[in-house]
Design an enzyme around this catalytic site. Sequence first.
Site, PDB file in Angstrom:
ATOM      1  N   ASP A   1       4.015  -4.523   3.855  1.00 16.72           N
ATOM      2  CA  ASP A   1       5.461  -4.802   3.877  1.00 16.72           C
ATOM      3  C   ASP A   1       5.733  -6.220   4.365  1.00 16.72           C
ATOM      4  O   ASP A   1       6.681  -6.872   3.900  1.00 16.72           O
ATOM      5  CB  ASP A   1       6.198  -3.783   4.743  1.00 16.72           C
ATOM      6  CG  ASP A   1       5.618  -3.646   6.148  1.00 16.72           C
ATOM      7  OD1 ASP A   1       4.634  -4.335   6.469  1.00 16.72           O
ATOM      8  OD2 ASP A   1       6.161  -2.840   6.941  1.00 16.72           O
TER       9      ASP A   1
ATOM     10  N   HIS B   1       0.834  -1.203   0.000  1.00 17.29           N
ATOM     11  CA  HIS B   1       0.000   0.000   0.000  1.00 17.29           C
ATOM     12  C   HIS B   1       0.866   1.249   0.000  1.00 17.29           C
ATOM     13  O   HIS B   1       2.053   1.227   0.340  1.00 17.29           O
ATOM     14  CB  HIS B   1      -0.930  -0.001   1.219  1.00 17.29           C
ATOM     15  CG  HIS B   1      -0.184  -0.055   2.521  1.00 17.29           C
ATOM     16  ND1 HIS B   1       0.483   1.028   3.062  1.00 17.29           N
ATOM     17  CD2 HIS B   1       0.024  -1.070   3.394  1.00 17.29           C
ATOM     18  CE1 HIS B   1       1.057   0.692   4.200  1.00 17.29           C
ATOM     19  NE2 HIS B   1       0.805  -0.587   4.431  1.00 17.29           N
TER      20      HIS B   1
END
Length: 526
Positions: free
Chosen positions: A427, A145
Amino acid sequence: MLFRNRFLFLLALAALLAFLSLSLQFYENSRSLFSQGKLEAKMAACGAASQTAWSYKGKQKWRMILFPIFLILVHLIPVNPIKEDGLNPKSRKRIMPDLLTEPPAIDPVYEARVYCNIPTIAERSMEGHAPHYFKLVSVQVLIRHGDRYPLYAIPKTKRPDIDCTLQPSRKPSHPQLEAFIKHMSKGSAAQMDGTLSSLPRYPSHSFCEMGELTQTGVVQHLRNGQLLREIYINKHKLLLSDWTAKQLYLETTGKSRTLQSALALLYSFLPDFDWKKIYMRHQWSTIFCSGSCDCPMRNHYLEEEQRRQYSLRVKNNDLEKIYVDMAKIVGIPTRQLRASNPIDSLLCYFCHNVSFPCTKTGCIGMEHFKVIKRHQLEDERERQEKKLYFLYALLATHPLLNQTVNRLQRIAEGKKEEVFVLYSAHDVTLSPVLSALGITEARFPRFAARLVFELWQDGKRPKEHFIRILYNGADVTFQTSFCKDYYKRSSKPMCPLEKFVSFVKRDMFLVFNSTSYYDACRRRPL
Protein backbone atom coordinates in the site's frame (compact mmCIF):
# COMPACT_ATOMS: atom_id res chain seq x y z
CA MET A 1 -49.39 -1.43 -41.81
CA LEU A 2 -46.78 -1.55 -39.07
CA PHE A 3 -45.82 2.08 -39.77
CA ARG A 4 -49.47 3.13 -39.55
CA ASN A 5 -49.94 1.36 -36.19
CA ARG A 6 -46.84 3.04 -34.80
CA PHE A 7 -48.08 6.43 -36.01
CA LEU A 8 -51.48 5.92 -34.37
CA PHE A 9 -49.85 4.77 -31.14
CA LEU A 10 -47.60 7.86 -31.02
CA LEU A 11 -50.57 10.12 -31.83
CA ALA A 12 -52.58 8.62 -28.98
CA LEU A 13 -49.65 8.95 -26.60
CA ALA A 14 -49.21 12.61 -27.57
CA ALA A 15 -52.91 13.27 -26.95
CA LEU A 16 -52.72 11.58 -23.55
CA LEU A 17 -49.71 13.64 -22.55
CA ALA A 18 -51.44 16.85 -23.68
CA PHE A 19 -54.50 15.95 -21.61
CA LEU A 20 -52.37 15.20 -18.57
CA SER A 21 -50.48 18.45 -19.00
CA LEU A 22 -53.71 20.47 -19.15
CA SER A 23 -55.07 18.58 -16.14
CA LEU A 24 -51.93 19.38 -14.25
CA GLN A 25 -52.20 23.07 -15.10
CA PHE A 26 -55.84 23.11 -13.98
CA TYR A 27 -54.91 21.36 -10.77
CA GLU A 28 -52.08 23.76 -10.03
CA ASN A 29 -54.25 26.82 -10.71
CA SER A 30 -56.99 25.42 -8.53
CA ARG A 31 -54.60 24.60 -5.72
CA SER A 32 -53.07 28.08 -5.95
CA LEU A 33 -56.47 29.72 -5.73
CA PHE A 34 -57.50 27.52 -2.86
CA SER A 35 -54.33 28.30 -0.94
CA GLN A 36 -55.13 32.04 -1.24
CA GLY A 37 -58.68 31.58 0.02
CA LYS A 38 -60.16 32.60 -3.36
CA LEU A 39 -61.39 29.30 -4.76
CA GLU A 40 -64.76 29.29 -3.01
CA ALA A 41 -65.47 32.93 -3.99
CA LYS A 42 -64.65 32.30 -7.63
CA MET A 43 -66.85 29.20 -7.75
CA ALA A 44 -69.75 31.08 -6.27
CA ALA A 45 -69.30 33.97 -8.72
CA CYS A 46 -69.33 31.64 -11.70
CA GLY A 47 -72.32 29.66 -10.51
CA ALA A 48 -70.28 26.51 -10.32
CA ALA A 49 -71.11 23.44 -8.34
CA SER A 50 -71.57 23.76 -4.61
CA GLN A 51 -68.54 23.99 -2.33
CA THR A 52 -69.27 20.53 -1.01
CA ALA A 53 -67.73 19.17 -4.23
CA TRP A 54 -64.46 20.63 -3.03
CA SER A 55 -64.57 18.97 0.31
CA TYR A 56 -61.45 17.68 2.01
CA LYS A 57 -61.91 14.21 0.52
CA GLY A 58 -62.29 15.65 -2.94
CA LYS A 59 -59.12 17.68 -2.70
CA GLN A 60 -57.20 14.69 -1.36
CA LYS A 61 -58.46 12.57 -4.26
CA TRP A 62 -57.26 15.11 -6.81
CA ARG A 63 -53.88 15.27 -5.13
CA MET A 64 -53.54 11.49 -5.10
CA ILE A 65 -54.36 11.32 -8.81
CA LEU A 66 -52.46 14.29 -10.12
CA PHE A 67 -49.35 14.44 -7.95
CA PRO A 68 -47.83 11.21 -9.37
CA ILE A 69 -48.66 12.52 -12.86
CA PHE A 70 -46.84 15.72 -12.00
CA LEU A 71 -43.72 13.78 -10.98
CA ILE A 72 -43.76 11.90 -14.29
CA LEU A 73 -44.18 15.06 -16.31
CA VAL A 74 -41.27 16.77 -14.53
CA HIS A 75 -39.02 14.20 -16.17
CA LEU A 76 -40.79 14.14 -19.54
CA ILE A 77 -41.46 17.81 -20.30
CA PRO A 78 -38.42 19.96 -21.23
CA VAL A 79 -37.91 22.88 -18.89
CA ASN A 80 -36.66 26.26 -20.02
CA PRO A 81 -34.54 27.80 -17.26
CA ILE A 82 -35.21 31.44 -16.37
CA LYS A 83 -32.16 33.66 -16.49
CA GLU A 84 -31.51 36.34 -13.90
CA ASP A 85 -32.52 39.01 -16.42
CA GLY A 86 -35.99 37.46 -16.69
CA LEU A 87 -35.54 36.03 -20.20
CA ASN A 88 -36.61 32.49 -20.97
CA PRO A 89 -34.14 31.13 -23.56
CA LYS A 90 -34.92 28.07 -25.65
CA SER A 91 -33.28 24.98 -24.27
CA ARG A 92 -33.74 21.25 -24.71
CA LYS A 93 -31.52 20.35 -21.76
CA ARG A 94 -33.13 18.72 -18.76
CA ILE A 95 -32.60 21.07 -15.86
CA MET A 96 -32.76 19.62 -12.36
CA PRO A 97 -32.49 21.74 -9.23
CA ASP A 98 -29.26 21.62 -7.24
CA LEU A 99 -30.20 20.03 -3.96
CA LEU A 100 -28.63 21.64 -0.92
CA THR A 101 -27.47 18.52 0.86
CA GLU A 102 -24.62 17.84 3.23
CA PRO A 103 -21.76 15.73 1.88
CA PRO A 104 -22.29 12.02 2.56
CA ALA A 105 -21.15 10.92 5.99
CA ILE A 106 -18.23 8.56 6.25
CA ASP A 107 -19.38 4.95 6.66
CA PRO A 108 -16.45 3.12 8.26
CA VAL A 109 -18.04 -0.32 7.97
CA TYR A 110 -18.74 0.07 4.24
CA GLU A 111 -15.23 1.39 3.61
CA ALA A 112 -13.75 -1.49 5.58
CA ARG A 113 -15.62 -3.98 3.37
CA VAL A 114 -14.27 -2.28 0.27
CA TYR A 115 -10.76 -2.49 1.74
CA CYS A 116 -11.14 -6.22 2.48
CA ASN A 117 -12.01 -6.89 -1.19
CA ILE A 118 -13.58 -10.28 -0.43
CA PRO A 119 -13.76 -12.19 -3.74
CA THR A 120 -17.47 -12.95 -4.03
CA ILE A 121 -18.93 -11.49 -7.24
CA ALA A 122 -17.53 -10.98 -10.72
CA GLU A 123 -15.81 -7.62 -11.09
CA ARG A 124 -16.59 -5.19 -13.88
CA SER A 125 -13.57 -3.56 -15.44
CA MET A 126 -12.70 -1.06 -18.16
CA GLU A 127 -9.30 -2.50 -19.01
CA GLY A 128 -8.67 -2.98 -22.73
CA HIS A 129 -11.35 -0.56 -23.98
CA ALA A 130 -10.34 1.51 -27.01
CA PRO A 131 -11.55 2.39 -30.51
CA HIS A 132 -11.36 -0.62 -32.85
CA TYR A 133 -8.51 0.85 -34.91
CA PHE A 134 -6.18 1.15 -31.91
CA LYS A 135 -3.64 -1.56 -31.14
CA LEU A 136 -2.56 -2.48 -27.62
CA VAL A 137 1.25 -2.65 -27.51
CA SER A 138 2.14 -2.71 -23.80
CA VAL A 139 0.63 -3.20 -20.32
CA GLN A 140 2.33 -2.33 -17.04
CA VAL A 141 0.67 -3.44 -13.82
CA LEU A 142 1.43 -2.31 -10.28
CA ILE A 143 -0.31 -4.41 -7.61
CA ARG A 144 -0.65 -4.46 -3.86
CA HIS A 145 -0.31 -7.90 -2.32
CA GLY A 146 -3.49 -9.75 -1.43
CA ASP A 147 -5.16 -10.26 1.93
CA ARG A 148 -2.63 -10.97 4.68
CA TYR A 149 -2.41 -11.81 8.34
CA PRO A 150 -1.79 -8.77 10.59
CA LEU A 151 1.67 -7.26 10.93
CA TYR A 152 0.89 -6.33 14.54
CA ALA A 153 -0.84 -8.10 17.42
CA ILE A 154 -2.93 -6.46 20.12
CA PRO A 155 -1.02 -7.23 23.34
CA LYS A 156 -2.52 -9.75 25.79
CA THR A 157 -5.17 -10.94 23.33
CA LYS A 158 -5.49 -14.12 21.35
CA ARG A 159 -4.44 -13.68 17.75
CA PRO A 160 -7.10 -14.41 15.10
CA ASP A 161 -7.20 -18.13 14.35
CA ILE A 162 -6.74 -18.20 10.58
CA ASP A 163 -5.43 -21.11 8.51
CA CYS A 164 -2.96 -20.06 5.81
CA THR A 165 -2.76 -23.43 4.06
CA LEU A 166 -4.36 -23.54 0.61
CA GLN A 167 -7.41 -25.79 0.40
CA PRO A 168 -9.48 -25.64 -2.82
CA SER A 169 -12.54 -26.94 -0.93
CA ARG A 170 -12.48 -23.98 1.50
CA LYS A 171 -14.06 -20.65 0.61
CA PRO A 172 -13.09 -18.35 -0.92
CA SER A 173 -11.67 -20.55 -3.65
CA HIS A 174 -10.88 -20.42 -7.35
CA PRO A 175 -11.13 -22.98 -10.18
CA GLN A 176 -7.37 -22.73 -10.76
CA LEU A 177 -6.29 -22.91 -7.11
CA GLU A 178 -5.48 -26.63 -7.11
CA ALA A 179 -3.52 -26.35 -10.37
CA PHE A 180 -1.70 -23.30 -8.97
CA ILE A 181 -0.53 -25.28 -5.93
CA LYS A 182 0.79 -28.09 -8.13
CA HIS A 183 2.56 -25.69 -10.49
CA MET A 184 4.24 -23.80 -7.65
CA SER A 185 5.85 -27.04 -6.47
CA LYS A 186 7.74 -27.19 -9.79
CA GLY A 187 9.25 -23.70 -9.55
CA SER A 188 12.87 -24.61 -8.85
CA ALA A 189 13.81 -23.83 -12.47
CA ALA A 190 12.82 -20.15 -12.15
CA GLN A 191 15.44 -17.43 -11.83
CA MET A 192 14.93 -15.32 -8.75
CA ASP A 193 17.12 -12.51 -7.50
CA GLY A 194 18.80 -12.50 -4.13
CA THR A 195 16.78 -13.86 -1.25
CA LEU A 196 13.65 -14.44 -3.34
CA SER A 197 14.74 -18.00 -4.13
CA SER A 198 14.59 -18.85 -0.42
CA LEU A 199 11.00 -17.64 0.00
CA PRO A 200 8.03 -20.05 -0.24
CA ARG A 201 6.09 -19.75 -3.49
CA TYR A 202 2.72 -20.13 -1.74
CA PRO A 203 1.51 -19.86 1.89
CA SER A 204 1.46 -23.12 3.83
CA HIS A 205 1.16 -22.55 7.59
CA SER A 206 -1.87 -24.01 9.36
CA PHE A 207 -1.71 -21.05 11.77
CA CYS A 208 -0.78 -17.93 9.84
CA GLU A 209 2.49 -16.19 10.58
CA MET A 210 2.59 -12.41 10.96
CA GLY A 211 2.15 -10.74 7.57
CA GLU A 212 1.61 -14.01 5.72
CA LEU A 213 -0.57 -14.13 2.61
CA THR A 214 -3.86 -15.92 3.22
CA GLN A 215 -5.88 -18.13 0.88
CA THR A 216 -8.13 -15.12 0.32
CA GLY A 217 -5.07 -13.16 -0.85
CA VAL A 218 -4.07 -15.89 -3.30
CA VAL A 219 -7.62 -16.09 -4.70
CA GLN A 220 -7.80 -12.32 -5.09
CA HIS A 221 -4.79 -12.35 -7.42
CA LEU A 222 -5.87 -15.49 -9.27
CA ARG A 223 -8.99 -13.50 -10.10
CA ASN A 224 -6.92 -10.46 -11.10
CA GLY A 225 -4.79 -12.56 -13.43
CA GLN A 226 -7.79 -14.31 -14.94
CA LEU A 227 -9.50 -10.99 -15.65
CA LEU A 228 -6.38 -9.51 -17.26
CA ARG A 229 -5.85 -12.67 -19.33
CA GLU A 230 -9.36 -12.52 -20.79
CA ILE A 231 -8.75 -8.92 -21.86
CA TYR A 232 -5.09 -8.72 -22.80
CA ILE A 233 -4.32 -12.26 -24.00
CA ASN A 234 -7.61 -13.65 -25.31
CA LYS A 235 -8.96 -10.41 -26.77
CA HIS A 236 -5.97 -8.22 -27.62
CA LYS A 237 -3.28 -10.91 -28.14
CA LEU A 238 -0.68 -8.93 -26.23
CA LEU A 239 1.37 -12.12 -25.80
CA LEU A 240 1.15 -15.07 -28.15
CA SER A 241 1.52 -18.71 -27.15
CA ASP A 242 5.24 -18.64 -28.01
CA TRP A 243 6.02 -15.61 -25.78
CA THR A 244 9.59 -15.23 -24.60
CA ALA A 245 11.22 -14.28 -21.31
CA LYS A 246 12.28 -10.92 -22.77
CA GLN A 247 8.63 -9.91 -23.22
CA LEU A 248 8.08 -10.02 -19.45
CA TYR A 249 9.43 -7.82 -16.70
CA LEU A 250 8.68 -9.03 -13.17
CA GLU A 251 9.76 -7.31 -9.96
CA THR A 252 8.76 -7.72 -6.32
CA THR A 253 9.83 -6.65 -2.86
CA GLY A 254 11.48 -9.22 -0.61
CA LYS A 255 8.35 -10.23 1.31
CA SER A 256 6.76 -13.62 0.76
CA ARG A 257 3.32 -12.03 0.42
CA THR A 258 4.38 -9.88 -2.55
CA LEU A 259 6.23 -12.73 -4.27
CA GLN A 260 3.29 -15.10 -3.81
CA SER A 261 0.82 -12.46 -5.00
CA ALA A 262 2.87 -11.92 -8.16
CA LEU A 263 3.04 -15.67 -8.84
CA ALA A 264 -0.72 -16.10 -8.30
CA LEU A 265 -1.55 -13.32 -10.77
CA LEU A 266 1.05 -14.55 -13.23
CA TYR A 267 -0.25 -18.13 -13.10
CA SER A 268 -3.83 -17.25 -14.04
CA PHE A 269 -2.55 -14.70 -16.59
CA LEU A 270 -0.26 -17.26 -18.25
CA PRO A 271 -1.52 -20.68 -17.03
CA ASP A 272 1.11 -23.40 -16.64
CA PHE A 273 3.85 -20.99 -17.73
CA ASP A 274 7.33 -22.33 -18.38
CA TRP A 275 9.38 -21.69 -15.24
CA LYS A 276 12.53 -21.33 -17.34
CA LYS A 277 11.05 -18.14 -18.84
CA ILE A 278 10.51 -16.56 -15.43
CA TYR A 279 13.04 -14.09 -14.03
CA MET A 280 11.80 -12.41 -10.87
CA ARG A 281 13.77 -9.32 -9.85
CA HIS A 282 14.13 -8.30 -6.22
CA GLN A 283 13.42 -4.70 -5.21
CA TRP A 284 14.70 -3.84 -1.75
CA SER A 285 12.80 -0.53 -1.52
CA THR A 286 9.03 -0.42 -0.97
CA ILE A 287 8.85 2.70 -3.17
CA PHE A 288 10.88 1.00 -5.95
CA CYS A 289 13.44 3.77 -6.09
CA SER A 290 16.21 1.33 -7.18
CA GLY A 291 19.45 3.29 -7.58
CA SER A 292 17.84 6.72 -7.09
CA CYS A 293 16.83 6.52 -3.43
CA ASP A 294 19.06 9.30 -2.11
CA CYS A 295 16.57 12.16 -1.72
CA PRO A 296 16.81 14.26 1.47
CA MET A 297 13.74 16.39 0.73
CA ARG A 298 11.60 13.31 0.25
CA ASN A 299 12.45 12.31 3.79
CA HIS A 300 11.77 15.89 4.96
CA TYR A 301 8.25 15.92 3.55
CA LEU A 302 7.57 12.46 4.96
CA GLU A 303 8.53 13.67 8.44
CA GLU A 304 6.25 16.70 8.03
CA GLU A 305 3.43 14.41 6.97
CA GLN A 306 3.97 12.22 10.04
CA ARG A 307 3.76 15.33 12.25
CA ARG A 308 0.45 16.20 10.60
CA GLN A 309 -0.85 12.70 11.32
CA TYR A 310 0.18 12.98 14.97
CA SER A 311 -1.46 16.41 15.33
CA LEU A 312 -4.74 15.12 13.92
CA ARG A 313 -4.70 12.12 16.21
CA VAL A 314 -4.13 14.03 19.45
CA LYS A 315 -7.00 16.40 18.55
CA ASN A 316 -9.45 13.51 18.16
CA ASN A 317 -11.05 13.17 21.61
CA ASP A 318 -13.34 10.33 20.52
CA LEU A 319 -10.35 8.33 19.32
CA GLU A 320 -8.48 8.91 22.58
CA LYS A 321 -11.48 7.74 24.62
CA ILE A 322 -11.66 4.58 22.53
CA TYR A 323 -7.96 3.89 23.04
CA VAL A 324 -8.32 4.41 26.79
CA ASP A 325 -11.30 2.05 26.92
CA MET A 326 -9.54 -0.62 24.83
CA ALA A 327 -6.41 -0.32 26.97
CA LYS A 328 -8.50 -1.00 30.11
CA ILE A 329 -10.07 -4.06 28.46
CA VAL A 330 -6.69 -5.43 27.46
CA GLY A 331 -4.92 -4.36 30.64
CA ILE A 332 -2.04 -2.34 29.22
CA PRO A 333 -1.08 1.36 29.15
CA THR A 334 -2.86 3.42 26.50
CA ARG A 335 0.47 4.36 24.90
CA GLN A 336 1.35 0.69 24.41
CA LEU A 337 -2.01 -0.02 22.82
CA ARG A 338 -1.58 2.91 20.42
CA ALA A 339 1.87 1.70 19.44
CA SER A 340 0.46 -1.73 18.52
CA ASN A 341 -1.52 -0.15 15.65
CA PRO A 342 -4.76 -1.97 16.60
CA ILE A 343 -6.59 -1.14 13.35
CA ASP A 344 -4.25 -3.49 11.44
CA SER A 345 -5.23 -6.41 13.64
CA LEU A 346 -8.91 -5.47 13.89
CA LEU A 347 -9.20 -5.32 10.10
CA CYS A 348 -8.06 -8.93 9.94
CA TYR A 349 -10.82 -9.97 12.38
CA PHE A 350 -13.31 -7.95 10.35
CA CYS A 351 -12.27 -9.17 6.90
CA HIS A 352 -12.33 -12.82 8.01
CA ASN A 353 -15.59 -12.49 9.93
CA VAL A 354 -13.94 -13.47 13.22
CA SER A 355 -15.20 -12.08 16.54
CA PHE A 356 -13.09 -9.29 17.98
CA PRO A 357 -10.91 -10.38 20.93
CA CYS A 358 -12.13 -10.55 24.52
CA THR A 359 -10.48 -10.61 27.93
CA LYS A 360 -11.78 -11.17 31.46
CA THR A 361 -12.45 -7.42 31.63
CA GLY A 362 -14.57 -7.23 28.50
CA CYS A 363 -14.55 -7.37 24.70
CA ILE A 364 -13.32 -5.10 21.97
CA GLY A 365 -16.42 -4.35 19.90
CA MET A 366 -17.69 -2.89 16.67
CA GLU A 367 -17.93 0.61 18.16
CA HIS A 368 -14.22 0.58 18.94
CA PHE A 369 -13.54 -0.54 15.37
CA LYS A 370 -15.80 2.12 13.84
CA VAL A 371 -14.19 5.02 15.69
CA ILE A 372 -10.65 3.95 14.78
CA LYS A 373 -11.57 3.26 11.15
CA ARG A 374 -13.43 6.57 10.88
CA HIS A 375 -10.35 8.41 12.11
CA GLN A 376 -8.26 6.59 9.52
CA LEU A 377 -10.63 7.78 6.78
CA GLU A 378 -10.60 11.34 8.11
CA ASP A 379 -6.83 11.24 8.11
CA GLU A 380 -6.81 10.23 4.44
CA ARG A 381 -9.13 13.13 3.62
CA GLU A 382 -7.00 15.69 5.43
CA ARG A 383 -3.88 14.26 3.83
CA GLN A 384 -5.25 15.21 0.42
CA GLU A 385 -6.03 18.74 1.61
CA LYS A 386 -2.72 19.55 3.31
CA LYS A 387 -0.53 18.60 0.31
CA LEU A 388 2.48 17.50 2.42
CA TYR A 389 1.93 13.92 1.35
CA PHE A 390 1.60 15.05 -2.26
CA LEU A 391 5.06 16.66 -2.13
CA TYR A 392 6.46 13.51 -0.59
CA ALA A 393 4.72 11.39 -3.24
CA LEU A 394 6.18 13.34 -6.17
CA LEU A 395 9.73 12.70 -4.98
CA ALA A 396 9.07 9.16 -3.74
CA THR A 397 7.58 7.91 -6.99
CA HIS A 398 9.67 9.67 -9.61
CA PRO A 399 12.21 6.82 -10.01
CA LEU A 400 9.43 4.27 -10.62
CA LEU A 401 7.43 6.55 -12.94
CA ASN A 402 10.59 7.49 -14.80
CA GLN A 403 11.36 3.82 -15.37
CA THR A 404 7.80 3.32 -16.59
CA VAL A 405 7.99 6.25 -19.02
CA ASN A 406 11.36 5.17 -20.41
CA ARG A 407 10.00 1.70 -21.10
CA LEU A 408 6.87 3.03 -22.80
CA GLN A 409 8.99 5.28 -25.00
CA ARG A 410 11.18 2.35 -26.09
CA ILE A 411 8.12 0.29 -26.99
CA ALA A 412 6.59 3.24 -28.88
CA GLU A 413 9.80 3.38 -30.89
CA GLY A 414 9.33 -0.25 -31.94
CA LYS A 415 11.07 -2.34 -29.28
CA LYS A 416 9.30 -5.63 -28.55
CA GLU A 417 10.77 -6.31 -25.12
CA GLU A 418 9.05 -6.00 -21.73
CA VAL A 419 5.58 -5.57 -23.22
CA PHE A 420 4.01 -6.98 -20.03
CA VAL A 421 5.33 -5.63 -16.73
CA LEU A 422 4.32 -6.65 -13.23
CA TYR A 423 5.42 -4.88 -10.06
CA SER A 424 4.25 -6.59 -6.86
CA ALA A 425 4.29 -4.15 -3.98
CA HIS A 426 2.54 -2.67 -0.94
CA ASP A 427 0.00 0.00 0.00
CA VAL A 428 2.92 2.36 0.69
CA THR A 429 3.92 1.87 -2.96
CA LEU A 430 0.57 2.39 -4.66
CA SER A 431 -0.69 5.20 -2.46
CA PRO A 432 2.05 7.73 -3.34
CA VAL A 433 1.84 6.80 -7.03
CA LEU A 434 -1.87 7.63 -7.05
CA SER A 435 -1.18 10.90 -5.22
CA ALA A 436 1.68 11.90 -7.52
CA LEU A 437 -0.47 11.29 -10.61
CA GLY A 438 -3.12 13.60 -9.17
CA ILE A 439 -5.78 10.90 -8.73
CA THR A 440 -7.10 12.43 -5.53
CA GLU A 441 -10.50 10.72 -5.54
CA ALA A 442 -9.03 7.22 -5.39
CA ARG A 443 -9.57 5.16 -2.27
CA PHE A 444 -6.61 3.98 -0.24
CA PRO A 445 -5.27 0.81 -1.90
CA ARG A 446 -7.32 -2.19 -0.85
CA PHE A 447 -5.96 -5.72 -0.67
CA ALA A 448 -4.99 -6.88 -4.19
CA ALA A 449 -5.43 -3.38 -5.63
CA ARG A 450 -4.13 -2.96 -9.17
CA LEU A 451 -2.98 0.10 -11.11
CA VAL A 452 -2.63 -0.47 -14.86
CA PHE A 453 -0.85 1.58 -17.53
CA GLU A 454 -1.90 0.67 -21.09
CA LEU A 455 0.01 1.85 -24.16
CA TRP A 456 -1.94 2.05 -27.42
CA GLN A 457 -0.89 2.72 -31.00
CA ASP A 458 -3.19 4.68 -33.29
CA GLY A 459 -3.85 2.41 -36.29
CA LYS A 460 -4.60 5.39 -38.53
CA ARG A 461 -1.46 7.27 -37.44
CA PRO A 462 1.03 4.58 -36.35
CA LYS A 463 3.56 7.08 -34.99
CA GLU A 464 1.07 8.37 -32.42
CA HIS A 465 0.79 6.58 -29.07
CA PHE A 466 -1.62 7.03 -26.19
CA ILE A 467 -1.95 5.78 -22.65
CA ARG A 468 -4.83 4.76 -20.42
CA ILE A 469 -4.52 4.50 -16.64
CA LEU A 470 -6.90 2.28 -14.71
CA TYR A 471 -7.29 1.74 -10.97
CA ASN A 472 -9.12 -1.40 -9.87
CA GLY A 473 -10.77 -1.56 -13.28
CA ALA A 474 -11.95 2.08 -13.34
CA ASP A 475 -10.59 4.41 -16.01
CA VAL A 476 -8.86 7.26 -14.15
CA THR A 477 -6.88 8.63 -17.11
CA PHE A 478 -8.64 11.99 -17.06
CA GLN A 479 -8.37 12.32 -13.29
CA THR A 480 -4.61 12.70 -13.64
CA SER A 481 -3.13 16.18 -13.26
CA PHE A 482 -1.43 16.03 -16.65
CA CYS A 483 -4.42 14.92 -18.73
CA LYS A 484 -7.54 16.05 -16.88
CA ASP A 485 -8.57 18.58 -19.54
CA TYR A 486 -7.48 16.73 -22.68
CA TYR A 487 -10.81 14.93 -23.22
CA LYS A 488 -12.57 18.31 -23.60
CA ARG A 489 -10.82 18.96 -26.90
CA SER A 490 -10.32 15.43 -28.22
CA SER A 491 -12.63 12.62 -29.21
CA LYS A 492 -10.05 9.95 -28.31
CA PRO A 493 -10.74 8.31 -24.92
CA MET A 494 -7.09 8.28 -23.86
CA CYS A 495 -4.11 10.54 -23.21
CA PRO A 496 -1.18 11.24 -25.57
CA LEU A 497 1.98 9.51 -24.40
CA GLU A 498 3.95 12.75 -24.68
CA LYS A 499 1.80 14.35 -21.96
CA PHE A 500 2.77 11.59 -19.54
CA VAL A 501 6.42 11.93 -20.60
CA SER A 502 6.40 15.70 -20.05
CA PHE A 503 4.85 15.26 -16.64
CA VAL A 504 7.46 12.77 -15.44
CA LYS A 505 10.49 14.40 -17.07
CA ARG A 506 9.67 18.03 -16.27
CA ASP A 507 6.34 18.99 -14.69
CA MET A 508 6.75 16.91 -11.54
CA PHE A 509 9.49 19.31 -10.41
CA LEU A 510 7.73 22.63 -11.05
CA VAL A 511 6.16 22.72 -7.59
CA PHE A 512 9.70 22.54 -6.14
CA ASN A 513 10.90 25.33 -8.43
CA SER A 514 13.33 22.78 -9.90
CA THR A 515 14.07 21.28 -13.28
CA SER A 516 15.39 17.86 -12.25
CA TYR A 517 14.88 15.11 -9.70
CA TYR A 518 18.35 15.63 -8.25
CA ASP A 519 17.74 19.34 -7.74
CA ALA A 520 14.24 18.86 -6.30
CA CYS A 521 15.61 16.33 -3.81
CA ARG A 522 18.02 18.93 -2.44
CA ARG A 523 16.23 22.27 -2.76
CA ARG A 524 14.84 23.46 0.55
CA PRO A 525 11.36 25.07 0.42
CA LEU A 526 11.25 28.87 0.62
